[in-house]
Enzyme design. Structure first.
Site: not given
Ligand code: PLP
Ligand code: COI
Length: 341
Positions: A82, A184, A220
């Site tokens: 990721r 992220k 989210e």
């Protein structure tokens, strides 16, 4: 090895400086060999790209002491992958997956005295991160970078641990369509700081973000994905190109199907449906699965039948199975657990 004298059972989710951290420098197109250092400070130029243009990203994973005394990490290769995806989107150099996993292992090993004992309720939170470190004044990516990993022992992310929390529907957006919600990047969190402070000031634990284009679909929270349970025990989890692909959520989907025999739907979830669910949880490395008892939509409350005292029964089964796998009580799927030798 003697453990540090820490009150493990009363730790919150806070930073505590540990003994060693890892640092590797990127210059002239390549990463150096990397070292462990005792120095927790970073010195850089006033015009460093991270300071001016927020060229920074991070990851979060945990190390656990298992029932039989091993120290293990949960799926660190997925964090490495990721971070590679994040770096590509932010024009940062990729830190190779095997080196990422090795750096995490080195940091955990070097700070073994801070790894909470089995059964203490605490875990070791590991924070790999990268930033552009040389002076950049025109808007362009840096030429030099630092990849670092530190760790800190932590307790539950939300005060009260497994007690259900109350969240509110946010008026502020987290991620634009076709933006950076799926990676992220530090900038995703910088923009959420105002909103989390405002939520806390108004008595809410977190924000529920809806899709910014139509404001009809659940995305989210600031730091976790959603899992819902229907009244007939199906798991439903939002699918969207602008949410972070949570490793915990992906693992729970597998656990639900393969360990618990539950049906799982990964799909768009309309906010209008939320009132009909039986249970709601926030899932992430820090959050594990934190049960949501209540959602406040501009004064209108959605109260889940699971209530404000305990986790709902399906959420509890998912929680027990996942943490059982992480703590070595339940056999893990192939490749999920990295033992730190
Ligand atoms: N969503 C956001 C915005 C997060 O910051 C996190 C935390 O990493 C998650 C979801 C959960 O992801 P993971 O389960 O990989 O920790
Ligand atoms: C994590 O769960 O690792 C996260 O990064 C969430 C966070 C914002 C603390």
């Amino acid at each position: 090895m003697e453990k540090k004298n820490i009150d493990w059972g009363n730790l919150g989710f806070a930073y505590m400086q540990t003994d060693k951290r890892y640092v590797s420098l990127y210059k002239d197109g390549k990463w150096d060999d990397g070292v462990l250092t005792e120095d927790a400070t970073i010195q850089m130029n006033e015009c460093a790209c991270v300071l001016q243009y927020a060229q920074t990203c991070f990851e979060g994973l945990k190390a656990y002491t298992t029932e039989n005394g091993h120290i293990v990490c949960f799926r660190p290769d997925l964090n490495a992958e990721r971070m590679s995806d994040t770096c590509k989107r932010l024009e940062m150099p990729v830190f190779p997956v095997e080196r990422f996993v090795d750096a995490v292992a080195q940091v955990v090993k070097a700070n073994e005295a801070y790894v909470p004992p089995y059964g203490s309720g605490a875990t070791l939170y590991i924070r790999p991160y990268m930033f552009g470190s040389d002076a950049i004044i025109g808007v362009k990516p840096a030429n030099e970078y630092q990849f670092r990993v530190f760790c800190t022992p932590v307790g539950p992310y939300f005060k009260g641990g497994a007690k259900p929390i109350t969240i509110r529907v946010s008026d502020v957006d987290r991620a634009a369509p076709h933006g950076t919600g799926h990676i992220k990047a530090g900038l995703n969190y910088a923009m959420s700081l105002y909103n989390i402070v405002d939520a806390h000031n108004k008595g809410f634990d977190e924000n529920m973000y809806l899709d910014p284009a139509t404001r009809t679909k659940v995305e989210e929270t600031g730091g976790a994905n959603f899992l819902f349970v229907t009244k007939d025990n199906k798991i439903v989890t939002p699918k969207s190109p602008s949410i972070l692909p949570s490793i915990t959520r992906r693992s729970l989907v597998y656990v639900a199907k393969e360990y618990l025999g539950l049906e799982v739907e990964e799909r768009e979830v309309y906010f209008d449906e939320v009132k009909d669910f039986a249970e709601c949880g926030l899932c992430g490395t820090a959050a594990v699965i934190s049960p949501v008892g209540k959602i406040n939509d501009h004064g209108k409350e959605i109260c889940f039948p699971s209530g404000m005292d305990d986790m709902g029964p399906v959420t509890k089964k998912l929680y027990d199975t996942l943490t059982g796998i992480q703590m070595g009580r339940i056999e893990a799927p192939e490749g999920w657990i990295k033992v730190i030798e």
